[in-house]
Design an enzyme around this catalytic site. Structure first.
Site, PDB file in Angstrom:
ATOM      1  N   HIS A  78       0.837  -1.192   0.000  1.00 48.78           N
ATOM      2  CA  HIS A  78       0.000   0.000   0.000  1.00 48.78           C
ATOM      3  C   HIS A  78       0.878   1.251   0.000  1.00 48.78           C
ATOM      4  CE1 HIS A  78      -3.771  -2.160   1.777  1.00 48.78           C
ATOM      5  NE2 HIS A  78      -3.335  -2.701   0.658  1.00 48.78           N
ATOM      6  N   GLU A  80       0.794   3.830   1.884  1.00 48.49           N
ATOM      7  CA  GLU A  80       1.220   4.184   3.237  1.00 48.49           C
ATOM      8  C   GLU A  80       2.401   3.319   3.679  1.00 48.49           C
ATOM      9  OE1 GLU A  80      -3.392   4.340   3.142  1.00 48.49           O
ATOM     10  OE2 GLU A  80      -1.788   3.188   2.202  1.00 48.49           O
ATOM     11  N   CYS A 106      -6.263   1.561   5.355  1.00 48.78           N
ATOM     12  CA  CYS A 106      -6.883   0.325   5.836  1.00 48.78           C
ATOM     13  C   CYS A 106      -6.356   0.033   7.248  1.00 48.78           C
ATOM     14  CB  CYS A 106      -6.554  -0.831   4.893  1.00 48.78           C
ATOM     15  SG  CYS A 106      -4.836  -1.392   4.998  1.00 48.78           S
ATOM     16  N   CYS A 109      -2.497  -0.716   7.451  1.00 44.70           N
ATOM     17  CA  CYS A 109      -1.697   0.516   7.404  1.00 44.70           C
ATOM     18  C   CYS A 109      -1.917   1.362   8.656  1.00 44.70           C
ATOM     19  CB  CYS A 109      -2.024   1.310   6.149  1.00 44.70           C
ATOM     20  SG  CYS A 109      -1.468   0.485   4.643  1.00 44.70           S
TER      21      CYS A 109
END
Length: 157
Positions: A78, A80, A106, A109
């Site tokens: 991801h 992040e 999410c 993260c």
């Protein structure tokens, strides 16, 4: 001529960063900022040196896995996560920084961002993950949703 406020400036940059994404399902960009300085950027995609979904296809899409489920079978990191990794690789602390992101993080993260010491998250697009929102609240991380920028003729879909 009026200058962009800092928050719009950094949100606009997240969309530019997302243009590097190699995910076939969603382009996400993130930028860690402290004292109005960019510390690290990240977008979603496969690890360095590994074929990207653009090259080999998306297993989650092929298996019709709904958004937010079965993260473990995704080749990509991801945005992040890539911000955290880029900061670590370059020896930059992001403790106390703000994270600007195209999409609400999410829960995976969220846990990482909490442990990194991110204190404030600014995002534009919703991502249905009630546990992430709950954990941010419990950890004292403030979340702020802002409007998606209108950047002329540039498409960030």
């Amino acid at each position: 001529m009026q200058r962009l406020p800092w928050s719009e400036y950094f949100i606009n940059i997240t969309y530019l960063v997302s243009e590097r994404s190699t995910c076939l399902r969603r382009r996400v960009g993130a930028v860690a900022v402290k004292d109005k300085r960019i510390l690290a950027t990240g977008y979603n995609g496969a690890p360095a040196g590994v074929p990207h979904c653009l090259d080999v296809g998306c297993l989650r899409k092929r298996l019709v896995v709904p958004s937010g489920q079965r993260h473990e079978i995704c080749r990509g990191l991801h945005a992040e996560q890539n911000v955290i990794i880029q900061a670590a690789v370059h020896g930059i602390t992001i403790q106390g920084a703000e994270l600007y992101c195209t999409t609400h993080p999410c829960v995976l993260c969220a846990k990482m961002l909490i442990n990194c010491g991110i204190r404030h998250i600014i995002y534009t697009e919703e991502y249905a993950d009630d546990l992430a929102a709950t954990m941010f609240e419990e950890a004292g991380v403030t979340i702020e949703r802002v409007n998606r920028p209108d950047i002329g003729n540039v498409s960030y879909a």
